[in-house]
Design an enzyme around this catalytic site. Sequence first.
Site, short mmCIF file in Angstrom:
data_model
loop_
_atom_site.label_atom_id
_atom_site.label_comp_id
_atom_site.label_asym_id
_atom_site.label_seq_id
_atom_site.Cartn_x
_atom_site.Cartn_y
_atom_site.Cartn_z
N ASP A 126 0.82 -1.21 0.00
CA ASP A 126 0.00 0.00 0.00
C ASP A 126 0.86 1.26 0.00
OD1 ASP A 126 -1.94 1.93 0.33
OD2 ASP A 126 -2.50 1.33 2.36
N ASP A 325 -1.89 5.82 -5.33
CA ASP A 325 -2.18 4.99 -4.17
C ASP A 325 -2.58 3.58 -4.59
OD1 ASP A 325 -2.84 3.97 -1.71
OD2 ASP A 325 -4.77 5.00 -1.58
#
Length: 470
Positions: A126, A325
């Site tokens: 992430d 992201d």
Amino acid sequence: MDSIYSAQNKLKDELGLTKIKVIHNENYQRHGTKSYVHALNRFRFEPTKPGPYLHVDKIRQHGILPEQLKAAVGGIVHTERTLVKQKDGDDGQTAEVTAEDQQNDSMYICEVGIGDPVQKLLLDFDTGSADTWVRSTLEGKAAAHLSHKPFDPKKSTTFQKLSGKKWKIQYGDGSTASGECGSDTLNLGNLSIKKQTIECAAKLSRQFTQGTSDGLLGLAWGKLNTVTDSGEADPQATPVENMIKQDDIPKEAELFTSAFYSSRDKNPDSFYTFGYIDQDLVQKSGQDIHWTQVDNKEGFWSFSSESCSINGEKVDLSGNTAIADTGTTLALMSDDVVEKVYDKVPGATYDWLNQGYIFPTTVKVDDLPEIKVAVGDQEYVIQKEDLAFALTDDKKNWYGGIQSRGMMPFDILGDTFLKSVYVVWDQGNRRLGLVPKIEPTQNLEPPPDSSGSGDGEKGKVEDNKDNPIV
């Protein structure tokens, strides 16, 4: 670039570095609204488009004081901004957002090794967060879930407990993940990162236990890390920040890369690399890597994104910024841009119940607009197939891959965008490098992970014979 590649090749040979295969999670069931609710919950932004989900101020009370005394004494009652859902009807009543309301699983997961002897875990990589946390035996009986292999600190000879250090992640619906910290060796594609802070889960809300992964590997900047020491903020270095500190990593290798492919694609071999760039994929693009400086003061991979194009018509977005992201599935952009996108999609409409834009499954690939988004001063195409993110519950419409960012001051370019590019996350030089990575044939067939398709079978949709099927 020749000298950079040369240094990376040397490191790759010396350490035996390999690609980390990205596993397309077989348990993942894509669902548009649930993915949007997950973003609302994670980033806590206020939606600007109507729908069932919104944030409200909820009163929280502490202690066991009598009600009369609570009213008389200040400081006992306070409010928290909380994500809720509106109940059916127009009476304004709301209910809690549950684990079932949102997407708690990861589309992509990767195998890593921790400790000695190595314990293998599947983590969600992430770039929008900075905690490296794992399911652990500290959870007690809760860790004995059939689908998880919790990390056991007692079985690692290299694990060292970091006394006083704790961690806690909290989302907008009040769900939390928390536990204790230790340091250990982390292995990423044969790259050993020594003394990495490993956050061992001791207590998890249901939202954090439903997914297939065994935890998360944070690839943003350490400023976002949630670790505290004796109650005071004590952000820990991320794996890449620790990698950079190691003596065996040259300046040219202070980076990682990502290449994501759709489960619709013929050969969806997604991967990460750490310490080197896949030169073959860059060469295949036919372009040089285009670099853009990153502003990391808030901890994100943030950059200028001051334009987009829809069917060749440029939209000026002066002053606009975006973050890249990997932890977000959708692309979230301003309402003005999103409206312009779906104005060009036949039959597209905004749907209150889905809290997003949808369009008929009968729409052909050639009828979808070409959308480009700027990263720095270069615009990149978003693949048309990724605009059709997920089937709605009635299987008659697609939930769009681009949706409203609400009141957030920046765009979030998640997997909808990232599947169209090969990304070099050059942390050492605080920059992003991109080359396009577009599939030659765009495919609107429902992917195997479509919600309700069941056991990997593709869900049935309205007749769409004019779309190319591969």
